[in-house]
Design a protein around this motif. Structure first.
Motif, PDB file in Angstrom:
ATOM      1  N   TRP A   1       0.621  -1.127   0.122  1.00  0.00           N
ATOM      2  CA  TRP A   1       0.122  -0.063   0.066  1.00  0.00           C
ATOM      3  C   TRP A   1       1.014   1.200   0.192  1.00  0.00           C
ATOM      4  O   TRP A   1       2.007   1.230   0.405  1.00  0.00           O
ATOM      5  CB  TRP A   1      -0.824  -0.029   1.159  1.00  0.00           C
ATOM      6  CG  TRP A   1      -1.978  -1.299   1.407  1.00  0.00           C
ATOM      7  CD1 TRP A   1      -1.568  -2.123   2.098  1.00  0.00           C
ATOM      8  CD2 TRP A   1      -3.155  -1.233   0.584  1.00  0.00           C
ATOM      9  NE1 TRP A   1      -2.576  -3.075   1.954  1.00  0.00           N
ATOM     10  CE2 TRP A   1      -3.584  -2.408   0.998  1.00  0.00           C
ATOM     11  CE3 TRP A   1      -3.803  -0.394   0.090  1.00  0.00           C
ATOM     12  CZ2 TRP A   1      -4.884  -3.011   0.664  1.00  0.00           C
ATOM     13  CZ3 TRP A   1      -5.246  -0.773  -0.489  1.00  0.00           C
ATOM     14  CH2 TRP A   1      -5.659  -2.001  -0.125  1.00  0.00           C
ATOM     15  N   ALA A   2       0.310   2.567  -0.530  1.00  0.00           N
ATOM     16  CA  ALA A   2       1.126   3.690  -0.575  1.00  0.00           C
ATOM     17  C   ALA A   2       0.027   4.701  -0.190  1.00  0.00           C
ATOM     18  O   ALA A   2      -1.222   4.424  -0.714  1.00  0.00           O
ATOM     19  CB  ALA A   2       1.796   3.815  -1.692  1.00  0.00           C
ATOM     20  N   VAL A   3       0.334   5.630   0.170  1.00  0.00           N
ATOM     21  CA  VAL A   3      -0.568   6.927   0.562  1.00  0.00           C
ATOM     22  C   VAL A   3       0.166   8.264   0.246  1.00  0.00           C
ATOM     23  O   VAL A   3       1.436   8.156   0.018  1.00  0.00           O
ATOM     24  CB  VAL A   3      -0.865   6.913   2.119  1.00  0.00           C
ATOM     25  CG1 VAL A   3      -1.881   5.668   2.252  1.00  0.00           C
ATOM     26  CG2 VAL A   3       0.168   6.857   3.031  1.00  0.00           C
ATOM     27  N   PRO A   4      -0.484   9.371   0.164  1.00  0.00           N
ATOM     28  CA  PRO A   4       0.179  10.690  -0.159  1.00  0.00           C
ATOM     29  C   PRO A   4       0.972  10.939   1.261  1.00  0.00           C
ATOM     30  O   PRO A   4       0.818  10.363   2.219  1.00  0.00           O
ATOM     31  CB  PRO A   4      -0.892  11.609   0.002  1.00  0.00           C
ATOM     32  CG  PRO A   4      -2.115  10.706  -0.497  1.00  0.00           C
ATOM     33  CD  PRO A   4      -1.864   9.581  -0.099  1.00  0.00           C
ATOM     34  N   SER A   5       2.332  11.337   0.966  1.00  0.00           N
ATOM     35  CA  SER A   5       2.992  11.857   2.256  1.00  0.00           C
ATOM     36  C   SER A   5       2.426  12.243   3.390  1.00  0.00           C
ATOM     37  O   SER A   5       1.535  13.310   3.301  1.00  0.00           O
ATOM     38  CB  SER A   5       4.117  12.521   1.664  1.00  0.00           C
ATOM     39  OG  SER A   5       4.929  12.004   0.885  1.00  0.00           O
ATOM     40  N   GLY A   6       2.602  11.886   4.267  1.00  0.00           N
ATOM     41  CA  GLY A   6       1.992  12.393   5.903  1.00  0.00           C
ATOM     42  C   GLY A   6       0.887  11.624   5.955  1.00  0.00           C
ATOM     43  O   GLY A   6      -0.114  11.658   6.980  1.00  0.00           O
ATOM     44  N   ASN A   7      -0.013  10.781   5.037  1.00  0.00           N
ATOM     45  CA  ASN A   7      -1.254  10.182   5.075  1.00  0.00           C
ATOM     46  C   ASN A   7      -2.253  11.075   5.645  1.00  0.00           C
ATOM     47  O   ASN A   7      -3.065  10.769   6.781  1.00  0.00           O
ATOM     48  CB  ASN A   7      -0.957   8.975   6.353  1.00  0.00           C
ATOM     49  CG  ASN A   7      -2.250   8.039   6.157  1.00  0.00           C
ATOM     50  OD1 ASN A   7      -2.799   8.074   5.234  1.00  0.00           O
ATOM     51  ND2 ASN A   7      -2.314   6.974   6.886  1.00  0.00           N
ATOM     52  N   PRO A   8      -2.477  12.085   4.734  1.00  0.00           N
ATOM     53  CA  PRO A   8      -3.397  13.054   5.358  1.00  0.00           C
ATOM     54  C   PRO A   8      -5.012  12.686   5.592  1.00  0.00           C
ATOM     55  O   PRO A   8      -5.809  13.190   6.106  1.00  0.00           O
ATOM     56  CB  PRO A   8      -3.464  13.991   4.266  1.00  0.00           C
ATOM     57  CG  PRO A   8      -3.013  13.398   3.068  1.00  0.00           C
ATOM     58  CD  PRO A   8      -2.153  12.440   3.533  1.00  0.00           C
ATOM     59  N   LYS A   9      -5.097  11.554   4.851  1.00  0.00           N
ATOM     60  CA  LYS A   9      -6.559  10.998   4.861  1.00  0.00           C
ATOM     61  C   LYS A   9      -6.514   9.776   6.005  1.00  0.00           C
ATOM     62  O   LYS A   9      -7.798   8.990   6.018  1.00  0.00           O
ATOM     63  CB  LYS A   9      -7.148  10.566   3.692  1.00  0.00           C
ATOM     64  CG  LYS A   9      -7.084  11.674   2.548  1.00  0.00           C
ATOM     65  CD  LYS A   9      -7.890  11.154   1.144  1.00  0.00           C
ATOM     66  CE  LYS A   9      -7.986  12.238   0.416  1.00  0.00           C
ATOM     67  NZ  LYS A   9      -8.573  11.918  -1.182  1.00  0.00           N
ATOM     68  N   LYS A  10      -5.675   9.573   6.636  1.00  0.00           N
ATOM     69  CA  LYS A  10      -5.529   8.591   7.583  1.00  0.00           C
ATOM     70  C   LYS A  10      -5.996   7.240   7.037  1.00  0.00           C
ATOM     71  O   LYS A  10      -6.709   6.264   7.993  1.00  0.00           O
ATOM     72  CB  LYS A  10      -6.437   8.977   8.890  1.00  0.00           C
ATOM     73  CG  LYS A  10      -6.117  10.351   9.386  1.00  0.00           C
ATOM     74  CD  LYS A  10      -4.717  10.722  10.046  1.00  0.00           C
ATOM     75  CE  LYS A  10      -4.420  11.973  10.663  1.00  0.00           C
ATOM     76  NZ  LYS A  10      -2.998  12.281  10.741  1.00  0.00           N
ATOM     77  N   PHE A  11      -5.423   6.915   6.250  1.00  0.00           N
ATOM     78  CA  PHE A  11      -5.551   5.536   5.533  1.00  0.00           C
ATOM     79  C   PHE A  11      -4.939   4.486   6.404  1.00  0.00           C
ATOM     80  O   PHE A  11      -3.987   4.518   6.935  1.00  0.00           O
ATOM     81  CB  PHE A  11      -5.106   5.394   4.102  1.00  0.00           C
ATOM     82  CG  PHE A  11      -5.464   4.033   3.445  1.00  0.00           C
ATOM     83  CD1 PHE A  11      -6.762   3.541   3.015  1.00  0.00           C
ATOM     84  CD2 PHE A  11      -4.364   3.296   3.549  1.00  0.00           C
ATOM     85  CE1 PHE A  11      -6.952   2.267   2.492  1.00  0.00           C
ATOM     86  CE2 PHE A  11      -4.552   1.873   3.040  1.00  0.00           C
ATOM     87  CZ  PHE A  11      -5.775   1.568   2.363  1.00  0.00           C
ATOM     88  N   ASP A  12      -5.894   3.307   6.601  1.00  0.00           N
ATOM     89  CA  ASP A  12      -5.430   2.147   7.429  1.00  0.00           C
ATOM     90  C   ASP A  12      -5.417   0.945   6.573  1.00  0.00           C
ATOM     91  O   ASP A  12      -6.710   0.583   6.273  1.00  0.00           O
ATOM     92  CB  ASP A  12      -6.265   2.008   8.748  1.00  0.00           C
ATOM     93  CG  ASP A  12      -5.897   0.699   9.694  1.00  0.00           C
ATOM     94  OD1 ASP A  12      -4.831   0.251   9.357  1.00  0.00           O
ATOM     95  OD2 ASP A  12      -6.468   0.705  10.795  1.00  0.00           O
ATOM     96  N   PRO A  13      -4.329   0.383   6.461  1.00  0.00           N
ATOM     97  CA  PRO A  13      -4.450  -0.897   5.336  1.00  0.00           C
ATOM     98  C   PRO A  13      -5.332  -2.103   6.184  1.00  0.00           C
ATOM     99  O   PRO A  13      -5.751  -2.896   5.520  1.00  0.00           O
ATOM    100  CB  PRO A  13      -2.988  -1.422   5.325  1.00  0.00           C
ATOM    101  CG  PRO A  13      -2.207  -0.192   5.751  1.00  0.00           C
ATOM    102  CD  PRO A  13      -3.057   0.566   6.613  1.00  0.00           C
ATOM    103  N   ALA A  14      -5.661  -1.868   7.597  1.00  0.00           N
ATOM    104  CA  ALA A  14      -6.350  -3.012   8.183  1.00  0.00           C
ATOM    105  C   ALA A  14      -7.969  -2.628   7.881  1.00  0.00           C
ATOM    106  O   ALA A  14      -8.698  -3.366   8.278  1.00  0.00           O
ATOM    107  CB  ALA A  14      -5.972  -2.993   9.536  1.00  0.00           C
ATOM    108  N   ASP A  15      -8.370  -1.490   7.616  1.00  0.00           N
ATOM    109  CA  ASP A  15      -9.519  -1.069   7.161  1.00  0.00           C
ATOM    110  C   ASP A  15      -9.704  -0.339   5.910  1.00  0.00           C
ATOM    111  O   ASP A  15      -9.845   0.917   5.713  1.00  0.00           O
ATOM    112  CB  ASP A  15      -9.975  -0.224   8.373  1.00  0.00           C
ATOM    113  CG  ASP A  15     -11.401   0.332   8.477  1.00  0.00           C
ATOM    114  OD1 ASP A  15     -12.341  -0.399   7.696  1.00  0.00           O
ATOM    115  OD2 ASP A  15     -11.607   1.312   9.085  1.00  0.00           O
TER     116      ASP A  15
END
Length: 305
Positions: A157-171
């Motif tokens: 998985w990858a997200v925008p730097s800083g994970n601004p949308k608080k993505f959780d690979p477990a959810d």
């Protein structure tokens, strides 16, 4: 892992990101020994300083050494392992750099021949003296050829730097996720939507070219993207770290060099690879492509159980 296919135009788009799947239908040949510097849109590890190791080179059979060339089969549509530069003729990638480095240790000119991926393993010992094509290790392939593992990759998985949308690979249910059409990641999320995420399905945003997904992620249009680990690492490099990895890779599998079963070529390749590991050259090759994790620290021959 050969789940993604890149065109030259797609690779060029990813290079463009740093500044802000197509099949091989024909066979062509690229001299890997020319790829020793970064120039224009061509990226390569400089291995020109690597010297021949006579004791290792002597292990090769005369059938390989008599023409002074090491012919390697590949499928150049999987960035950053092997793919064509924007000029459409120059082959590049960490597999190309690896082949070039092995050739230096063995004292041979390296020629990489592009072909359909399905034709590479059947051609080992016939058309090709080895195969380097992001070949994943499995028991079936191991029965047909010797496999020397040099790297391992998984689904990442990858997200925008800083994970601004608080993505959780477990959810991931209900999240907006970019994948390349027809990949293992596409299949994984499609299956997830029929099991764990039936009530709140993942919003799968499919693109035919992975770099477009990287661009959308960097611009914040996606919650996350899902791709092979080397693809993610390369995207991070080319977007100047506008994206980042999150979570641990899943379904990890080794990538290996294929050589004829029981042939002396296998021992020569194994020892040449170990030499590149011991001298730090293998790690340097992967660093060129933004990759630090998963690189072999010792040779593993036929590791499939």
């Amino acid at each position: 892992m050969k789940t993604l296919k890149f065109t030259a135009a797609a690779a060029a788009l990813l290079f463009t990101l740093g500044a802000c799947g197509s099949d091989a239908g024909t066979s062509s040949t690229t001299d890997a020994t020319d790829a020793v510097a970064t120039s224009g849109d061509v990226r390569a590890t400089d291995v020109s300083h690597i010297e021949k190791v006579d004791d290792i080179a002597a292990l090769l059979p005369e059938s390989v050494t008599k023409d002074g060339k090491l012919t390697i089969g590949t499928n150049a549509f999987y960035a950053p392992a092997e793919f064509y530069a924007e000029d459409g003729t120059t082959m590049q990638g960490f597999d190309v750099d690896l082949a070039n480095a092995l050739g230096k240790v063995l004292g041979l000119e390296v020629t990489m021949e592009n072909a359909e991926f399905a034709a590479v393993i059947p051609g080992i010992g016939k058309t090709y003296e080895a195969g380097i094509a992001a070949i994943s290790v499995n028991p079936e392939r191991q029965e047909a050829v010797d496999l020397t593992q040099y790297y391992e990759a998984g689904l990442q998985w990858a997200v925008p730097s800083g994970n601004p949308k608080k993505f959780d690979p477990a959810d991931v249910c209900g999240k907006v996720v970019g994948v390349q059409t027809g990949t293992a990641q596409d299949e994984y999320l499609t299956e997830l939507n029929t099991t764990n995420c039936k009530d709140k399905p993942v919003q799968i945003q499919r693109q035919s070219e992975q770099p477009r997904i990287s661009l959308e992620l960097a611009q914040g249009q996606l919650d996350a993207m899902f791709a092979d680990t080397p693809v993610i690492d390369f995207a991070i490099l080319q977007t100047n770290k506008q994206i980042e990895k999150i979570g641990k890779p899943i379904d990890v599998v080794g990538l290996a060099i294929a050589t004829p079963k029981g042939d002396p070529t296998t021992e020569a390749i194994d020892k040449a690879l170990q030499h590149l590991i011991d001298t730090g050259e293998l790690a340097k090759i992967f660093e060129t492509w933004g990759i630090k994790d998963g690189v072999a620290t010792s040779v593993a021959l036929n590791p499939a159980k």
